[in-house]
Write an enzyme that holds these catalytic residues in place. Structure first.
Site, PDB file in Angstrom:
ATOM      1  N   LYS A  77       5.268 -12.205  10.590  1.00 22.57           N
ATOM      2  CA  LYS A  77       5.250 -13.223   9.629  1.00 22.57           C
ATOM      3  C   LYS A  77       5.217 -14.691  10.046  1.00 22.57           C
ATOM      4  O   LYS A  77       5.477 -14.866  11.189  1.00 22.57           O
ATOM      5  CB  LYS A  77       6.897 -13.009   9.147  1.00 22.57           C
ATOM      6  CG  LYS A  77       7.171 -13.884   7.808  1.00 22.57           C
ATOM      7  CD  LYS A  77       8.533 -13.927   7.429  1.00 22.57           C
ATOM      8  CE  LYS A  77       8.802 -14.568   6.196  1.00 22.57           C
ATOM      9  NZ  LYS A  77      10.309 -14.720   5.652  1.00 22.57           N
ATOM     10  N   SER A 152      10.991 -13.403   1.061  1.00 20.66           N
ATOM     11  CA  SER A 152       9.554 -14.101   1.207  1.00 20.66           C
ATOM     12  C   SER A 152       8.925 -13.312   2.160  1.00 20.66           C
ATOM     13  O   SER A 152       7.518 -13.865   2.381  1.00 20.66           O
ATOM     14  CB  SER A 152      10.131 -15.467   2.067  1.00 20.66           C
ATOM     15  OG  SER A 152      10.965 -15.038   3.115  1.00 20.66           O
ATOM     16  N   SER A 176      15.078 -11.926   2.577  1.00 26.63           N
ATOM     17  CA  SER A 176      13.661 -11.765   2.740  1.00 26.63           C
ATOM     18  C   SER A 176      13.085 -10.682   3.535  1.00 26.63           C
ATOM     19  O   SER A 176      11.823 -10.412   3.494  1.00 26.63           O
ATOM     20  CB  SER A 176      13.293 -13.257   3.136  1.00 26.63           C
ATOM     21  OG  SER A 176      13.241 -13.903   2.209  1.00 26.63           O
TER      22      SER A 176
HETATM   23  N1  GLN Z   1      15.125 -15.440  -2.018  1.00 19.73           N
HETATM   24  C1  GLN Z   1      16.035 -16.369  -1.230  1.00 19.73           C
HETATM   25  C2  GLN Z   1      15.653 -17.740  -1.122  1.00 19.73           C
HETATM   26  O1  GLN Z   1      14.616 -17.989  -1.734  1.00 19.73           O
HETATM   27  C3  GLN Z   1      16.125 -15.660   0.219  1.00 19.73           C
HETATM   28  C4  GLN Z   1      14.834 -16.124   1.077  1.00 19.73           C
HETATM   29  C5  GLN Z   1      14.865 -15.607   2.511  1.00 19.73           C
HETATM   30  O2  GLN Z   1      15.433 -14.764   3.008  1.00 19.73           O
HETATM   31  N2  GLN Z   1      14.107 -16.378   3.380  1.00 19.73           N
HETATM   32  O3  GLN Z   1      16.125 -18.523  -0.570  1.00 19.73           O
END
Ligand code: GLN
Length: 486
Positions: A77, A152, A176
């Site tokens: 990632k 994400s 994410s």
């Molecule tokens: N959807 C969550 C956010 O927007 C989690 C994102 C994540 O875990 N990096 O913060």
């Protein structure tokens, strides 16, 4: 012989050790697939660097070395910094940044002999649930190009699902790893906070950020996580605990295993096409000998306001370093220092990141700190207490990962709150620092994948993976392949 990209990591391992194919053959096969793909799953691919690492792995194999990931391709990632490849966090702010060093996770995997395939697309600074908040464009879901892959870590999930990479790293701050794994029909695990080093992981919300492993099966994820996890003196929140072989409990029967089903995870908010596969998966676990027990996590709904205060607060602090002077994009036109900062940040950060910085700065400011930030921290403790109480009765907790299957690209992009609400089932474990796993459990509307979430006690990664492996021995959801990737 099956095509290389269809093989499990164990099969790839056997093939490499028996010299049926080389690490270079493998790297080439996956690079070709990445090049032909239209999913936009990767931000940076550098075949010459990948092939150089593959050649090194081949030399180690030829010298007789044997190790679980030696010669196995892995995609990272683009939140993990990598020497050689760009490290952008999917932000214009870092669009051309090449790190002079590897994140600890990247370095550990490299030392283990894994071959880096490149950097996967994600939401900007890991903020999002749909992978649409990327400076490099949205990622498509391999099961349906009209659908989001989740976020994400959407690029990592799409890459694994589409067989562009056998394994990928992800990061999980509030879901994410688990949510895109669920939406792309793969397996993903976020370990206990502190288990995987955050050194070199571009920071979003430091008290929540945790690296995780993504693969097609629990067995594949266990191999990756075993190599990622471990103490790192360069991360002050890293836990001093010996490394583990996360396959150590594989094969253990599920007889007597107590699985808690929080009533708050099975209420009205769950779509019928998610509920049905989740219920069916729980029945499989019961047929294998587990017992399901109703439990309650009464503060579940408060996870959303607590997280969406704490995460932006920490983000506003972490992202202050991107000012166009110390780090990041610098605006070409400015009149004085203040305008240099303001313009660089206005140009460098996308709308969701700017929104979070505004919210975070607000909740930390004098007069609001007690009302918002401190309250959110208290809620966080209560949410963790709910888990402690539930784990007094059960060995693990199960439920859906996301209230719905993947939605359409563009469908929610102008409605941030709607996106935040969809994090309801992943945020609680993040706030409590607990390990969470998502595994394929079937399909919902329009053939879009549905995941089952397992949440464990601290350091119970091996148990989560063993239960998921047992499930995957009895089902084949994890082996399904999207039509476009066949
Ligand atoms: N959807 C969550 C956010 O927007 C989690 C994102 C994540 O875990 N990096 O913060």
């Amino acid at each position: 012989m099956s095509r290389l990209h269809d093989l499990t990591v164990a099969e790839l391992r056997a093939g490499l050790d028996e010299r049926r194919f080389s690490a270079t053959d493998l790297a080439r096969a996956f690079l070709d697939r990445i090049q032909a793909s239209t999913l936009n799953a990767f931000i940076d691919v550098r075949p010459e660097l990948t092939l150089a690492q593959a050649a090194q792995a081949d030399a180690r194999l030829a010298a007789g070395e044997r190790a679980p990931l030696l010669g196995i391709p892995v995609a990272h990632k683009d939140i993990f910094v990598t020497e050689g490849w760009r490290s952008t966090a999917a932000s214009r702010m870092l669009a051309d940044y090449v790190s002079p060093f590897d994140a600890t996770v990247v370095a550990r995997l490299r030392a283990a002999g894994a071959v880096c395939l490149g950097k996967t697309n994600c939401d900007e600074f890991a903020m999002g649930s749909s992978n649409e908040n990327s400076h490099f464009g949205a990622v498509r879901n391999p099961w349906d190009p009209q659908a989001i892959p989740g976020g994400s870590s959407g690029g990592s999930a799409a890459a694994v699902a589409a067989r562009l990479a056998p394994l990928a790293t992800g990061t999980d701050t509030g879901g994410s790893v688990r949510q895109p794994a669920s939406m792309c029909g793969i397996t993903g695990i976020k370990p206990t906070y502190g288990r995987v080093s955050r050194f070199g992981m571009i920071a979003f919300a430091s008290s929540l950020d945790q690296g995780g492993a993504m693969g097609r099966s629990a067995a594949d994820c266990a191999l990756l996580l075993s190599a990622m996890a471990g103490f790192d003196p360069r991360d002050a929140t890293s836990i001093e605990r010996p490394t583990e072989d996360y396959r150590r409990d594989f094969g253990a029967p599920l007889q007597g295993l107590r699985i808690g089903l929080p009533q708050e995870f099975f209420g009205e908010g769950v779509a019928d096409d998610v509920r049905a596969p989740v219920e069916a998966a729980l029945q499989v676990l019961r047929d294998l000998g587990a017992v399901t027990v109703p439990v309650s996590l009464p503060r579940t709904a408060l996870a959303i306001p607590a997280y969406y205060v704490i995460a932006p607060a920490e983000a506003s602090s972490n992202l202050s370093r991107f000012d166009g002077v110390r780090y990041g994009h610098r605006a070409a036109v400015h009149t004085d220092l203040a305008s240099l900062y303001a313009r660089s940040r206005a140009e460098g950060f996308g709308p969701e990141v700017q929104r979070r910085i505004l919210v975070g700065t607000y909740v930390l400011s004098h007069g609001y700190y007690d009302a918002y930030y401190l309250q959110a921290q208290k809620l966080r403790r209560l949410i963790a207490d709910d888990f402690t109480a539930a784990f007094g009765q059960v060995d693990l907790i199960a439920g859906p990962v996301s209230p719905t299957v993947a939605w359409n690209l563009g469908e929610r992009s102008d409605d941030p709150v709607r996106n935040y609400l969809a994090d309801i089932f992943t945020l609680p474990a993040s706030l409590a620092g607990l390990p969470g796993l998502s595994m394929p459990a079937g399909f919902g509307a329009a053939g879009r994948p549905v995941g089952l979430q397992l949440i464990g006690r601290v350091f119970d990664e091996a148990r989560l993976l063993a239960v998921a492996d047992r499930f995957q021995q009895a089902t084949d959801w994890h082996a399904r392949c999207p039509a476009g990737a066949a």
